[in-house]
Design a protein around this motif. Structure first.
Motif, PDB file in Angstrom:
ATOM      1  N   ALA A 117      35.396 -37.712 -41.210  1.00  0.00           N
ATOM      2  CA  ALA A 117      35.144 -39.333 -41.311  1.00  0.00           C
ATOM      3  C   ALA A 117      35.751 -40.401 -42.084  1.00  0.00           C
ATOM      4  O   ALA A 117      35.455 -41.404 -41.676  1.00  0.00           O
ATOM      5  N   ALA A 118      36.780 -39.733 -42.418  1.00  0.00           N
ATOM      6  CA  ALA A 118      37.596 -40.751 -43.407  1.00  0.00           C
ATOM      7  C   ALA A 118      38.366 -41.321 -43.186  1.00  0.00           C
ATOM      8  O   ALA A 118      38.932 -43.169 -42.638  1.00  0.00           O
ATOM      9  N   ARG A 119      38.711 -41.012 -41.237  1.00  0.00           N
ATOM     10  CA  ARG A 119      39.299 -41.512 -40.213  1.00  0.00           C
ATOM     11  C   ARG A 119      38.434 -43.225 -40.016  1.00  0.00           C
ATOM     12  O   ARG A 119      38.610 -44.462 -38.947  1.00  0.00           O
ATOM     13  N   TYR A 120      37.457 -43.431 -39.952  1.00  0.00           N
ATOM     14  CA  TYR A 120      36.538 -44.973 -39.451  1.00  0.00           C
ATOM     15  C   TYR A 120      36.344 -45.752 -40.570  1.00  0.00           C
ATOM     16  O   TYR A 120      36.074 -46.955 -40.224  1.00  0.00           O
ATOM     17  N   LEU A 121      37.389 -45.241 -42.271  1.00  0.00           N
ATOM     18  CA  LEU A 121      37.813 -46.132 -42.943  1.00  0.00           C
ATOM     19  C   LEU A 121      39.104 -46.783 -43.181  1.00  0.00           C
ATOM     20  O   LEU A 121      39.826 -45.773 -43.160  1.00  0.00           O
ATOM     21  N   PRO A 122      39.018 -47.698 -43.306  1.00  0.00           N
ATOM     22  CA  PRO A 122      40.531 -48.456 -43.349  1.00  0.00           C
ATOM     23  C   PRO A 122      41.616 -47.574 -44.254  1.00  0.00           C
ATOM     24  O   PRO A 122      41.201 -47.340 -45.523  1.00  0.00           O
TER      25      PRO A 122
END
Length: 219
Positions: A117-122
């Motif tokens: 999920a971290a890839r969806y955050l800057p």
């Protein structure tokens, strides 16, 4: 709006050329180390321009997923190579040791969420690869989980672009705006969910510590 039109025309000029796939692959990969690279924007824009051409959209998802996966693996490798020096600095003094143990526990507990999920955050992809690599998360698990995460991200980006392109088939700029709005809403939902989850876990741990302290009190 003029900048958006310029980018659209620039990518439109590469449609039907092998250079389009080279651009998608490189941008998707380099975003793992250079967070200013517009990987998601590029994939969504290309999906809008391609339109409902499902073989081309499938190829777009495949190329972007492969680029993202290899870029993440490179980030993990950089983290693993730089890890010993960074960890030596982190572990200086008692406070440093505690910070290191805390960071290691966080990676072990939340590695799956971080990788997927971290890839969806800057800047999330950069943090995920470097943190998991430097803190010794098992490479085989990282590679498999990241392949899944990259695939989900690529399909998600292509679908958003497809929705925008289908809604405004003759006006790609408006399709891009709609696609970006949908993407921002989804990212906001993910961030809100993450914060809610952190608060719930923090309260549970605080309650557990209070309970343990109460049990330790002698009459």
């Amino acid at each position: 709006m003029e900048l958006l039109e310029y980018v659209t025309e620039l990518l439109r000029g590469t449609l039907g050329s092998p250079w389009l796939w080279v651009i998608v692959f490189l941008v998707s990969g380099l975003d793992a180390l250079l967070p200013f690279m517009p990987s998601e924007t590029t994939v969504i824009t290309v999906a809008v321009l391609i339109g409902p051409d499902f073989p081309q959209l499938a190829l777009l998802a495949l190329v972007s997923a492969l680029g993202a996966w290899l870029g993440d693996c490179l980030g993990y490798t950089v983290g693993a190579a730089a890890g010993p020096r960074a960890l030596a600095r982190l572990q200086r003094g008692p406070d440093g040791v505690r910070r290191y143990e805390w960071a290691k526990i966080q990676v072990r507990r939340n590695a799956v969420l971080l990788i997927l999920a971290a890839r969806y955050l800057p800047g999330g992809r950069v943090a995920s690869g470097l943190a998991n690599g430097s803190l010794g998360y098992p490479p085989r698990k990282f590679v498999l989980l990241d392949a899944l995460g990259a695939g989900i991200w690529a399909v998600y980006s292509v679908l958003i672009g497809l929705i925008g392109g289908a809604t405004f088939a003759d006006e790609p700029e408006k399709g891009l705006l709609l696609s970006f709005a949908i993407g921002l809403l989804l990212v906001a939902a993910i961030e809100i969910g993450r914060r809610v989850r952190v608060r719930i876990l923090t309260r549970r741990r605080a309650a557990a510590e209070t309970s343990d302290n109460g049990l330790c009190v002698e009459p």
